[in-house]
Design a protein around this motif. Sequence first.
Motif, PDB file in Angstrom:
ATOM      1  N   SER A 196       6.564  -7.103  -6.113  1.00 14.06           N
ATOM      2  CA  SER A 196       5.818  -7.428  -4.884  1.00 14.06           C
ATOM      3  C   SER A 196       4.507  -6.654  -4.819  1.00 14.06           C
ATOM      4  CB  SER A 196       6.667  -7.092  -3.654  1.00 14.06           C
ATOM      5  OG  SER A 196       7.824  -7.873  -3.655  1.00 14.06           O
TER       6      SER A 196
ATOM      7  N   CYS B 122       0.271  -6.915  -3.251  1.00 16.00           N
ATOM      8  CA  CYS B 122       0.076  -6.089  -2.055  1.00 16.00           C
ATOM      9  C   CYS B 122      -1.177  -5.226  -2.207  1.00 16.00           C
ATOM     10  CB  CYS B 122       1.300  -5.212  -1.852  1.00 16.00           C
ATOM     11  SG  CYS B 122       1.141  -4.051  -0.490  1.00 16.00           S
TER      12      CYS B 122
ATOM     13  N   ARG C  25      -2.098  -2.739  -0.172  1.00 15.86           N
ATOM     14  CA  ARG C  25      -2.059  -1.440   0.498  1.00 15.86           C
ATOM     15  C   ARG C  25      -2.472  -0.341  -0.496  1.00 15.86           C
ATOM     16  NH1 ARG C  25       3.226   0.228   3.777  1.00 15.86           N
ATOM     17  NH2 ARG C  25       2.776  -1.760   4.743  1.00 15.86           N
TER      18      ARG C  25
ATOM     19  N   CYS D  54      -0.140   3.799  -0.984  1.00 18.85           N
ATOM     20  CA  CYS D  54       1.319   3.656  -0.952  1.00 18.85           C
ATOM     21  C   CYS D  54       1.933   4.489  -2.071  1.00 18.85           C
ATOM     22  CB  CYS D  54       1.728   2.193  -1.108  1.00 18.85           C
ATOM     23  SG  CYS D  54       3.527   2.026  -1.133  1.00 18.85           S
TER      24      CYS D  54
ATOM     25  N   LYS E 107       4.856   4.476  -2.982  1.00 17.34           N
ATOM     26  CA  LYS E 107       5.978   3.797  -3.658  1.00 17.34           C
ATOM     27  C   LYS E 107       5.519   2.658  -4.561  1.00 17.34           C
ATOM     28  CE  LYS E 107       9.247   4.818  -0.003  1.00 17.34           C
ATOM     29  NZ  LYS E 107      10.019   4.211   1.087  1.00 17.34           N
TER      30      LYS E 107
HETATM   31  S1  SF4 Z   1       5.892  -0.550  -2.301  1.00 13.75           S
HETATM   32 FE1  SF4 Z   1       3.885  -0.204  -1.383  1.00 13.75          FE
HETATM   33  S2  SF4 Z   1       2.452  -1.294  -2.743  1.00 13.75           S
HETATM   34 FE2  SF4 Z   1       4.512  -2.061  -3.176  1.00 13.75          FE
HETATM   35  S3  SF4 Z   1       4.754  -3.876  -1.876  1.00 13.75           S
HETATM   36 FE3  SF4 Z   1       5.614  -2.139  -0.739  1.00 13.75          FE
HETATM   37  S4  SF4 Z   1       3.899  -1.426   0.497  1.00 13.75           S
HETATM   38 FE4  SF4 Z   1       3.006  -2.712  -1.073  1.00 13.75          FE
END
Ligand code: SF4
Length: 227
Positions: free
Chosen positions: A202, A206, A208, A211, A213
């Motif tokens: 994912s 994304c 972001r 992050c 993670k």
């Molecule tokens: S882990 Fe972080 S970068 Fe990956 S989909 Fe979730 S929010 Fe987005």
Amino acid sequence: MKTMEILDNIPFDICLKDVVKSLKMSRKNQAIEKTILDLLEGAKRIANPKALYKVSYIEGREGDSVKIDGTIFMSKILKINLENAERVFPFIVTAGQELEGINKTKDDFMRVFCLDAIKEMILETAVRCLEEYLAKKFIPGKIARMNPGSLNDWPVSQQKALFSVFGNVEELIGVRLTESFVMVPIKSVSGIFFPTEVDFKSCMLCQRHSCSKRRAEYNPEMVKKYS
Ligand code: SF4
């Protein structure tokens, strides 16, 4: 063959060095290391990470939805990812509510911070363990996963549908959903593992930036493929 199974007491082997690395500590700090060792000892004594999964089948696809085990999931990306799949594995993994029993003085910020990192590592180990278990037991080939709430396309409110696939999740592995669809204990992950030909994460879709993670780079080509 059982269609639903719980993996209980998932083993984890986390040492001081692993935790120090995950905390990205630049300098050696004996006080923090002592805190980590103390927390690790407590965690190893009481932790009981668990994974619940189900062997489920796709029953239909319509518009941007896919029906699995009688439950409708609304997500264009999930539907595209499951285009060629027949069998999938909905799952919920938790570091376990037992870890909430570890003494953390709320005003000892560093202790709370270190404990959070340890719980996160235990959770990651449990997710990896489930993935390896599924790969070995069902030989599905390459698999990937999607989690409700990780992308706008599959909102966190879909946790409710996912939980309904299992019945009483709290009774089964001690994880419940709040009214805002947050899992308690918070160190839990839910989603669907599915067979795939391509490497899908994912995070590739994304944007972001900050992050911690992130599991893969943002990939504009992948974004085009799913739009
Ligand atoms: S882990 Fe972080 S970068 Fe990956 S989909 Fe979730 S929010 Fe987005």
